[in-house]
Design a protein around this motif. Structure first.
Motif, mmCIF file in Angstrom:
data_model
loop_
_atom_site.group_PDB
_atom_site.id
_atom_site.type_symbol
_atom_site.label_atom_id
_atom_site.label_comp_id
_atom_site.label_asym_id
_atom_site.label_seq_id
_atom_site.Cartn_x
_atom_site.Cartn_y
_atom_site.Cartn_z
ATOM 1 N N ALA A 28 0.799 -1.450 0.283
ATOM 2 C CA ALA A 28 -0.513 0.595 0.197
ATOM 3 C C ALA A 28 1.037 1.070 0.032
ATOM 4 C CB ALA A 28 -0.750 -0.065 1.400
ATOM 5 N N ARG A 29 1.831 1.368 0.570
ATOM 6 C CA ARG A 29 2.746 2.379 0.849
ATOM 7 C C ARG A 29 3.317 2.408 -0.445
ATOM 8 N NH1 ARG A 29 4.731 5.976 4.232
ATOM 9 N NH2 ARG A 29 6.108 7.578 2.757
ATOM 10 N N LYS A 30 3.740 1.309 -1.632
ATOM 11 C CA LYS A 30 4.685 2.069 -2.582
ATOM 12 C C LYS A 30 3.302 2.616 -3.301
ATOM 13 C CE LYS A 30 7.682 -1.815 -2.599
ATOM 14 N NZ LYS A 30 7.979 -3.437 -3.281
ATOM 15 N N LEU A 31 1.972 2.174 -3.251
ATOM 16 C CA LEU A 31 0.814 2.846 -4.348
ATOM 17 C C LEU A 31 0.704 4.116 -4.121
ATOM 18 C CD1 LEU A 31 -1.604 -0.533 -3.696
ATOM 19 C CD2 LEU A 31 -0.032 0.505 -6.152
ATOM 20 N N ALA A 32 0.770 4.480 -2.650
ATOM 21 C CA ALA A 32 0.870 6.127 -2.374
ATOM 22 C C ALA A 32 1.687 6.916 -2.359
ATOM 23 C CB ALA A 32 0.682 5.979 -0.634
ATOM 24 N N ASP A 33 3.747 6.148 -2.269
ATOM 25 C CA ASP A 33 4.018 7.168 -3.541
ATOM 26 C C ASP A 33 3.840 7.423 -4.594
ATOM 27 O OD1 ASP A 33 5.066 7.010 0.117
ATOM 28 O OD2 ASP A 33 6.511 5.703 -0.458
ATOM 29 N N ALA A 34 3.704 6.613 -5.049
ATOM 30 C CA ALA A 34 3.198 6.883 -6.823
ATOM 31 C C ALA A 34 1.861 7.835 -7.053
ATOM 32 C CB ALA A 34 3.105 5.242 -7.768
ATOM 33 N N ASP A 35 1.184 7.646 -6.449
ATOM 34 C CA ASP A 35 -0.053 8.149 -6.204
ATOM 35 C C ASP A 35 0.104 10.029 -5.830
ATOM 36 O OD1 ASP A 35 -1.191 5.919 -7.233
ATOM 37 O OD2 ASP A 35 -3.102 6.207 -5.723
ATOM 38 N N GLU A 36 0.433 9.949 -4.733
ATOM 39 C CA GLU A 36 1.213 10.889 -4.644
ATOM 40 C C GLU A 36 1.882 12.013 -5.631
ATOM 41 O OE1 GLU A 36 2.375 10.456 -0.300
ATOM 42 O OE2 GLU A 36 0.378 10.767 0.040
ATOM 43 N N ALA A 37 2.712 10.890 -6.046
ATOM 44 C CA ALA A 37 3.657 11.709 -6.627
ATOM 45 C C ALA A 37 3.307 12.135 -8.183
ATOM 46 C CB ALA A 37 5.041 10.700 -6.688
ATOM 47 N N GLY A 38 2.348 11.555 -9.006
ATOM 48 C CA GLY A 38 1.628 12.170 -9.936
ATOM 49 C C GLY A 38 0.476 13.179 -9.929
ATOM 50 N N VAL A 39 0.540 13.938 -8.182
ATOM 51 C CA VAL A 39 0.245 15.408 -7.793
ATOM 52 C C VAL A 39 0.906 16.723 -7.893
ATOM 53 C CG1 VAL A 39 -1.404 16.492 -6.544
ATOM 54 C CG2 VAL A 39 -1.957 13.940 -6.728
ATOM 55 N N GLY A 41 1.857 20.892 -7.869
ATOM 56 C CA GLY A 41 0.926 22.010 -8.431
ATOM 57 C C GLY A 41 -0.084 22.947 -7.231
ATOM 58 N N PRO A 42 -0.972 23.478 -7.658
ATOM 59 C CA PRO A 42 -1.942 23.641 -6.655
ATOM 60 C C PRO A 42 -2.260 22.622 -5.953
ATOM 61 C CG PRO A 42 -2.044 24.839 -8.218
ATOM 62 C CD PRO A 42 -0.734 23.979 -9.041
ATOM 63 N N ALA A 43 -2.753 21.321 -7.261
ATOM 64 C CA ALA A 43 -3.628 19.819 -6.153
ATOM 65 C C ALA A 43 -2.166 19.346 -5.490
ATOM 66 C CB ALA A 43 -3.212 18.949 -7.696
ATOM 67 N N ARG A 44 -1.054 20.026 -5.266
ATOM 68 C CA ARG A 44 -0.769 18.895 -4.564
ATOM 69 C C ARG A 44 -1.053 19.869 -3.145
ATOM 70 N NH1 ARG A 44 2.717 15.552 -3.932
ATOM 71 N NH2 ARG A 44 4.755 15.619 -2.136
ATOM 72 N N ASP A 45 -0.808 21.173 -3.226
ATOM 73 C CA ASP A 45 -0.604 21.661 -1.849
ATOM 74 C C ASP A 45 -1.815 21.826 -1.438
ATOM 75 O OD1 ASP A 45 1.805 23.299 -2.145
ATOM 76 O OD2 ASP A 45 0.889 24.718 -3.983
ATOM 77 N N ALA A 46 -2.884 21.311 -2.354
ATOM 78 C CA ALA A 46 -4.317 21.643 -1.378
ATOM 79 C C ALA A 46 -4.188 19.975 -1.373
ATOM 80 C CB ALA A 46 -5.361 21.277 -2.595
ATOM 81 N N MET A 47 -3.600 19.296 -1.722
ATOM 82 C CA MET A 47 -3.182 17.980 -0.978
ATOM 83 C C MET A 47 -3.399 17.342 0.599
ATOM 84 S SD MET A 47 -1.847 13.893 -3.125
ATOM 85 C CE MET A 47 -0.450 14.699 -2.620
ATOM 86 N N LEU A 48 -1.837 18.300 0.104
ATOM 87 C CA LEU A 48 -1.010 18.388 1.893
ATOM 88 C C LEU A 48 -1.775 19.144 2.905
ATOM 89 C CD1 LEU A 48 2.299 19.212 -0.021
ATOM 90 C CD2 LEU A 48 1.657 17.403 1.476
ATOM 91 N N ALA A 49 -2.384 20.064 2.293
ATOM 92 C CA ALA A 49 -2.977 20.746 3.327
ATOM 93 C C ALA A 49 -4.159 19.659 3.794
ATOM 94 C CB ALA A 49 -3.410 22.438 2.319
#
Length: 128
Positions: A28-39, A41-49
């Protein structure tokens, strides 16, 4: 009703790949790392917030009136559906806070992901 072998094979091949969810934290961690790496710009900022907001609320819920003695690092991986609702969780670490936070995030909405399923993680360390 008996399925013919060729029909059964075609049916199995047409199932979505995510039907076989990972059973172990590390998968599951490998999938999370891959999915999060694909986000980005602003979408990443929103995800982290959104992750920060969920984590802050969970820590308050799990710690209020409960003095913590175990400050070991831990991580929680979440599988989100298309609406951002947590469908499944995996945890690395066994502190009372880790266990409580894993329970807390279940059935919470985190953020609307760019795809579903989407795996994301919360990494908690008190020494960094």
């Amino acid at each position: 009703m008996r399925l013919r072998p060729m029909f059964a094979l075609l049916l199995a091949a047409s199932l979505p790949l995510h039907a076989a969810e990972p059973l172990e934290y590390y998968d599951a961690r490998k999938l999370a790392d891959a999915d999060e790496a694909g986000v980005t710009g602003p979408a990443r900022d929103a995800m982290l917030a959104a992750q920060r907001k969920l984590l802050d609320a969970g820590v308050v819920e799990c710690s209020l009136g409960k003095p913590q003695k175990d400050f070991s690092a831990f991580a929680i991986v979440m599988r989100l559906d298309a609406q951002g609702l947590v469908q499944q969780t995996w945890r690395e670490g066994g502190s009372p806070l880790a266990i409580c936070l894993q329970r807390y995030v279940r059935d919470k909405t985190v953020f609307v992901p760019p795809k579903a399923p989407f795996h994301t993680s919360l990494d908690i360390s008190f020494s960094k």
